[in-house]
Scaffold this motif. Structure first.
Motif, PDB file in Angstrom:
ATOM      1  N   GLY A  33       1.317  -0.794   0.336  1.00 52.77           N
ATOM      2  CA  GLY A  33       0.005  -0.017   0.198  1.00 52.77           C
ATOM      3  C   GLY A  33       1.255   1.012   0.405  1.00 52.77           C
ATOM      4  O   GLY A  33       1.910   1.033   1.204  1.00 52.77           O
ATOM      5  N   ALA A  35      -4.174  -2.335   0.220  1.00 48.39           N
ATOM      6  CA  ALA A  35      -3.281  -3.510  -0.166  1.00 48.39           C
ATOM      7  C   ALA A  35      -3.851  -4.515   0.310  1.00 48.39           C
ATOM      8  O   ALA A  35      -3.872  -5.780  -0.744  1.00 48.39           O
ATOM      9  CB  ALA A  35      -1.530  -3.309   1.032  1.00 48.39           C
ATOM     10  N   THR A  41      -1.520   1.192  -4.475  1.00 51.73           N
ATOM     11  CA  THR A  41      -0.813   0.106  -4.175  1.00 51.73           C
ATOM     12  C   THR A  41       0.132   0.239  -5.466  1.00 51.73           C
ATOM     13  O   THR A  41      -0.370   0.412  -6.605  1.00 51.73           O
ATOM     14  CB  THR A  41      -0.938  -1.230  -3.902  1.00 51.73           C
TER      15      THR A  41
END
Length: 280
Positions: free
Chosen positions: A55, A76, A134
């Motif tokens: 992330g 994430a 991400t």
């Protein structure tokens, strides 16, 4: 023969979980030393499917503290799950592995788009308000060939039976980070340029980078490779925080033996450090 024991469940990086199979993959994720929630996630599938997602840390609060709970950690996890479940579900399909991986990355990108719904680029200031995003790497193993797709500064590495580096994915982000840090202005000014002018701008006449933000242009930054694994190969998929550790022979020796190198590196993690490793 491959039998995944975690049943394809996505795990966030909490520094505790490990996954093992008959092929003996090992997954570990170590927390950073910044006082920030771990924002990595990983997935080991029921099939030989492997995913690591990082992330992108949200802008700091005005008092210099990190967001808590972390939206980057949520991004994430959602992205990792979307990619991993898609790869597991379609592993046995007739699709070519690279196309399968690109389609899975698109699913991950769409998962981020869902989280970003309501954010319009024209209203973002890219300083305190920005898209969730991400970077990721994913791989599938078919026979002795590893097929891999990645975006951003994580990647995959292969060492041969003599522990020589056999293959390493490219990282185009590091040089851009050096450029960013050389810019004039405050850290906030630099990050604004990083997010607004350098990210997902494939038609720009200067060097840019990609991230999964839900924007369609992210697809133009997907990189892909297929590698026939040498005898005795050690394969690692990693977030960028694990890179300096995987270059240590002592860490690789432990991973080959399916032993967690946590004790060697835990106190040295400046950033989140996540890795899935297996040897053949």
């Amino acid at each position: 023969k491959y039998r995944g024991r975690n049943n394809g469940l996505c795990k966030t990086g909490n520094g505790k979980k490990q996954a093992r199979t008959s092929m003996k993959p090992i997954a570990l994720s170590l927390v950073n030393a910044k006082g920030r929630e771990n924002e990595d996630a990983w997935y080991v599938g029921k099939n030989p499917v492997f995913v690591v997602v990082e992330g992108i840390t949200r802008p700091l609060h005005s008092d210099g503290t990190y967001q808590s709970p972390s939206e980057a950690a949520l991004a994430a996890k959602q992205c990792c799950q979307a990619i991993g479940l898609f790869l597991d579900a379609h592993y046995s399909s007739s699709a070519k592995p690279k196309q399968l991986l690109r389609s899975a990355f698109w699913e991950g990108n769409m998962a981020i788009e869902e989280l970003n719904r309501g954010k319009e680029q024209t209203t973002l200031d890219f300083s305190q308000d920005d898209y969730l995003g991400t970077v990721a790497v994913a791989a599938v193993l078919k026979r002795r060939k590893l097929h891999c797709v990645w975006i951003g500064d994580g990647g995959a590495a292969i060492f041969d039976h003599n522990d020589h580096l056999y293959f390493l994915t490219s990282n185009h982000v590091a040089s851009l980070e050096e450029y960013r840090e050389g810019l004039l202005g405050t850290h906030r000014d630099k990050m604004k340029v990083w997010r607004e002018n350098l990210r997902n701008k494939p038609s720009a006449l200067y060097m840019t980078y990609g991230a999964l933000t839900g924007e369609t242009k992210a697809e133009e930054y997907f990189e892909e490779v297929s590698v026939v694994l040498p005898k005795g190969a050690l394969v690692m998929l990693y977030s960028d925080g694990f890179y300096p550790f995987m270059m240590k022979a002592s860490v690789r020796q432990m991973l080959r033996k399916n032993i967690s190198p946590r004790a060697l590196i835990e106190e040295k993690c400046i950033d989140d450090a996540t890795c899935i490793a297996f040897s053949l």
